[in-house]
Scaffold this active site. Sequence first.
Site, PDB file in Angstrom:
ATOM      1  N   ASP A 187      67.161  47.560  49.249  1.00  0.00           N
ATOM      2  CA  ASP A 187      67.357  48.712  48.365  1.00  0.00           C
ATOM      3  C   ASP A 187      67.855  49.941  49.132  1.00  0.00           C
ATOM      4  OD1 ASP A 187      67.356  50.026  45.942  1.00  0.00           O
ATOM      5  OD2 ASP A 187      65.212  50.510  45.986  1.00  0.00           O
ATOM      6  N   ASN A 223      69.838  44.963  36.661  1.00  0.00           N
ATOM      7  CA  ASN A 223      70.952  45.727  37.240  1.00  0.00           C
ATOM      8  C   ASN A 223      72.192  45.773  36.340  1.00  0.00           C
ATOM      9  OD1 ASN A 223      70.073  44.812  40.668  1.00  0.00           O
ATOM     10  ND2 ASN A 223      69.645  46.716  39.567  1.00  0.00           N
TER      11      ASN A 223
HETATM   12  C1  IPE Z   1      65.867  46.052  43.082  1.00  0.00           C
HETATM   13  O1  IPE Z   1      66.358  47.314  43.308  1.00  0.00           O
HETATM   14  C2  IPE Z   1      66.985  45.073  42.955  1.00  0.00           C
HETATM   15  C3  IPE Z   1      67.762  44.795  44.170  1.00  0.00           C
HETATM   16  C4  IPE Z   1      67.524  45.286  45.347  1.00  0.00           C
HETATM   17  C5  IPE Z   1      68.853  43.886  44.002  1.00  0.00           C
HETATM   18  P1  IPE Z   1      66.617  48.379  42.134  1.00  0.00           P
HETATM   19  O2  IPE Z   1      67.191  49.571  42.770  1.00  0.00           O
HETATM   20  O3  IPE Z   1      67.419  47.731  41.066  1.00  0.00           O
HETATM   21  O4  IPE Z   1      65.159  48.626  41.576  1.00  0.00           O
HETATM   22  P2  IPE Z   1      64.578  49.912  40.839  1.00  0.00           P
HETATM   23  O5  IPE Z   1      65.515  50.222  39.712  1.00  0.00           O
HETATM   24  O6  IPE Z   1      64.511  51.005  41.840  1.00  0.00           O
HETATM   25  O7  IPE Z   1      63.207  49.484  40.383  1.00  0.00           O
HETATM   26  C1  IPE Z   2      70.258  48.021  46.082  1.00  0.00           C
HETATM   27  O1  IPE Z   2      70.697  49.330  46.262  1.00  0.00           O
HETATM   28  C2  IPE Z   2      71.366  47.086  45.681  1.00  0.00           C
HETATM   29  C3  IPE Z   2      71.327  46.688  44.272  1.00  0.00           C
HETATM   30  C4  IPE Z   2      70.375  46.951  43.431  1.00  0.00           C
HETATM   31  C5  IPE Z   2      72.467  45.924  43.777  1.00  0.00           C
HETATM   32  P1  IPE Z   2      70.743  50.360  45.052  1.00  0.00           P
HETATM   33  O2  IPE Z   2      72.084  50.299  44.424  1.00  0.00           O
HETATM   34  O3  IPE Z   2      69.609  50.142  44.115  1.00  0.00           O
HETATM   35  O4  IPE Z   2      70.581  51.729  45.835  1.00  0.00           O
HETATM   36  P2  IPE Z   2      69.775  52.993  45.330  1.00  0.00           P
HETATM   37  O5  IPE Z   2      68.371  52.540  45.043  1.00  0.00           O
HETATM   38  O6  IPE Z   2      70.451  53.492  44.115  1.00  0.00           O
HETATM   39  O7  IPE Z   2      69.852  53.944  46.477  1.00  0.00           O
HETATM   40 MG    MG Z   3      67.740  50.883  44.083  1.00  0.00          MG
END
Ligand code: IPE
Ligand code: IPE
Ligand code: MG
Length: 242
Positions: free
Chosen positions: A20, A68
């Site tokens: 993340d 997502n």
């Molecule tokens: C979890 O991260 C999913 C992945 C890392 C692929 P998110 O960024 O989607 O999770 P939330 O929205 O912070 O809970």
């Molecule tokens: C994790 O990084 C990757 C996916 C969920 C695809 P994020 O895109 O959630 O990054 P932040 O949490 O917005 O920084």
């Molecule tokens: Mg994230």
Amino acid sequence: MAKDINEIQGGPDHVAIIMDGNGRWATQRGRPRLLGHHAGARRVREMVEACPDFGVKYLTIFAFSTENWKRTQSEVAGLMKLFRRYIERETKALFKDGVRVRFIGDRQKLDDKLVSLMDNLELYTSGNDKVHLTIALNYGGRDEVTRAAQRLAFEVEQGRLSHKDVDAETLAKFLDTRFLPDPDLVIRTSGEARISNFLLWQSAYAEYEFVDTLWPDFTAEEFGKILSNYGNRERRFGAVSV
Ligand code: IPE
Ligand code: IPE
Ligand code: MG
């Protein structure tokens, strides 16, 4: 960099990572979120290559969740393109490193081109055994258990299984992760202390490590440090320590 395997005695066999913080990493630099996803994807190889040195046999990474899809159409499309390109680009290196790749998650919502690349990569690396890399793509823990329950109910409906035979072991055989041991350690980067629907069933007794580092800044060195700390934990699985 990579620590000797002997330094991480008693380390975890199966590590799962919630990668993340890609978006924030890019935003901090005044760049589009997608750039962060590209930078994040580039970190994966280093972690996979470090696994044998660290004694990690199974690495499972969360690439895209069932939630997502709520992101903008352009971010989702960019991610799907990135997954396709990632597979095309990394296949050779993964094979050379003895990595067996498998995917978990619901493939129905993914486009045919991506699904065929995923299938081919699984088949191409199916003879490898050095590291088992599982990529969670369109994966959600609740979705996985729901799909498993559906398949299980179908077996009962067909008379191939009695409802009396449904126990935890039987249910686990219907999960996407049927070929995997449960994770010993789940790491989440970016400072969020939540699991966001990742491996809900399988992580019942996993240890958790939440680190502030954003995924594109995560290194094998930090990975090694987390694994070393893991050796100091006492896992009791509900029992009393002896
Ligand atoms: C979890 O991260 C999913 C992945 C890392 C692929 P998110 O960024 O989607 O999770 P939330 O929205 O912070 O809970
Ligand atoms: C994790 O990084 C990757 C996916 C969920 C695809 P994020 O895109 O959630 O990054 P932040 O949490 O917005 O920084
Ligand atoms: Mg994230």
